[in-house]
Design a protein around this motif. Sequence first.
Motif, PDB file in Angstrom:
ATOM      1  N   ASN A  60      56.322 126.896  41.249  1.00  0.00           N
ATOM      2  CA  ASN A  60      56.333 128.192  40.569  1.00  0.00           C
ATOM      3  C   ASN A  60      55.416 128.195  39.348  1.00  0.00           C
ATOM      4  N   PHE A 120      47.442 131.509  40.375  1.00  0.00           N
ATOM      5  CA  PHE A 120      47.395 132.581  41.361  1.00  0.00           C
ATOM      6  C   PHE A 120      47.845 133.891  40.728  1.00  0.00           C
ATOM      7  N   HIS A 175      51.896 128.262  40.482  1.00  0.00           N
ATOM      8  CA  HIS A 175      51.613 129.601  40.993  1.00  0.00           C
ATOM      9  C   HIS A 175      51.260 130.544  39.845  1.00  0.00           C
TER      10      HIS A 175
END
Length: 328
Positions: free
Chosen positions: A6, A13, A9
Motif C-alpha cells: 500500500n 502509482f 502504491h
Amino acid sequence: MKHLINKAHKHFFPSQKNGFKPHIFKPKNLFILLIILLVLKFLIFSYSFYFSKTSDFAIVTSSELIELANQEREKIGIGPLSINQKLVEAAQQKAQDMIDKGYFAHTSPDGLVPWYWLERTDYKYSAAGENLARNFTDSKYLHQGWMDSLSHRLNILNKNFREIGIAVLEGEINGKKTTIAVEFFGKPLSPKSIVQVNQEATPVKKSETKIVVPIVAVDISSGSEDVASVSVPSQELASNIKGEGTSDISNSEAEKQKFFIDESDYLVRTIYFIILAVLLSVLMLTIFVNFRVQHPKLLFIAIIFILIIFGITCFNGQELLNKGIQII
C-alpha cells in the motif's frame, strides 16, 4: 507485507488514495533523493580524484597503456609490443629529468634529445620513438589523446617497433603538481648488427659524441612485415612493470583500488538509470492514468528534478579531470 504494498502504491502509482499525486513527486522527497544521489556521486568522484594522485595509480596506468597500445595494433593486424626493461629505465630517467629540471619537452633545456636516454641505458636500436603526456588521471583518456594525434598514433601503430617501455611519475613543474608519462618505442638491433657496429666503431672524445636520430619509415597500411608473433598477456605485462618497493601489479592493492573505482562508477550509473526509469514511468502514469486530474505544478517540479538527475547521471568525473591533458 500488505502495508508495504500500500505504501509503495501511494509513492509510485497515481490513484484516488493519493489524490493522483504519487508521493515520490513531493518536493521534499525529490529533494532528499537528489541529495543522496549527489553525495554518492561526489564520494565516487572524490575517491577517484584522490587515488589518481597516488603513486600506485601510476603503476597501474603503465600496464594499462601497454595493453591499450597492443589492442590498437591487433586491430590493424600487426604484432604486439613487448616490454623491454631498458626502455622502461630510459622512460623513468627521462620522466625524472623533466621533473628535476622543470620542463616538458622532447629535448631538455641542456640539449638532451630523447635518444640520449636510450643510449644511457645501453638500448641498442635501429628505430625508436617517444610519446609524452602530462596532466591526466586515467589511462584510457591518455591513450585516446595519443590516438587522436597523428604523430603519436603513428608511433603506437608503427609496425617497425617491437618493444615498449613506459614510466609514469608524479612531481612538480613550475610549482604545479603534475603526473608525467613517457612512452618509448624501439626496434632492437639484431645481434649480428650489434657485432658489426662494434667492429666498425672508432673511439671518439666524449665532447664529440653525437647521437644519430634514426629515420623511421612509417607504414600502417599493412602488417605484412615479420614481427614478433608471441602475444604478451596482460598478466605478464603487469608483472614486468614494478615500482620501487612494490609487488607484482596483478597482486597489488593499487589494481584492486582501480577495479573498485571502475566497478563502483559503473554500479552507480546503473542505479541512477534505474531511478530515472522509475521516475519517468511514474511521470507517464501521473499524466495518463487520469486525464481529467492533472497537477501542473507537481508535474513541472518532477520534470525539473528528472532533468537534474539525468545530468548527474551523465556527468563523467574522469572526463572532467582529463580535460587538461597535454601531449607532445
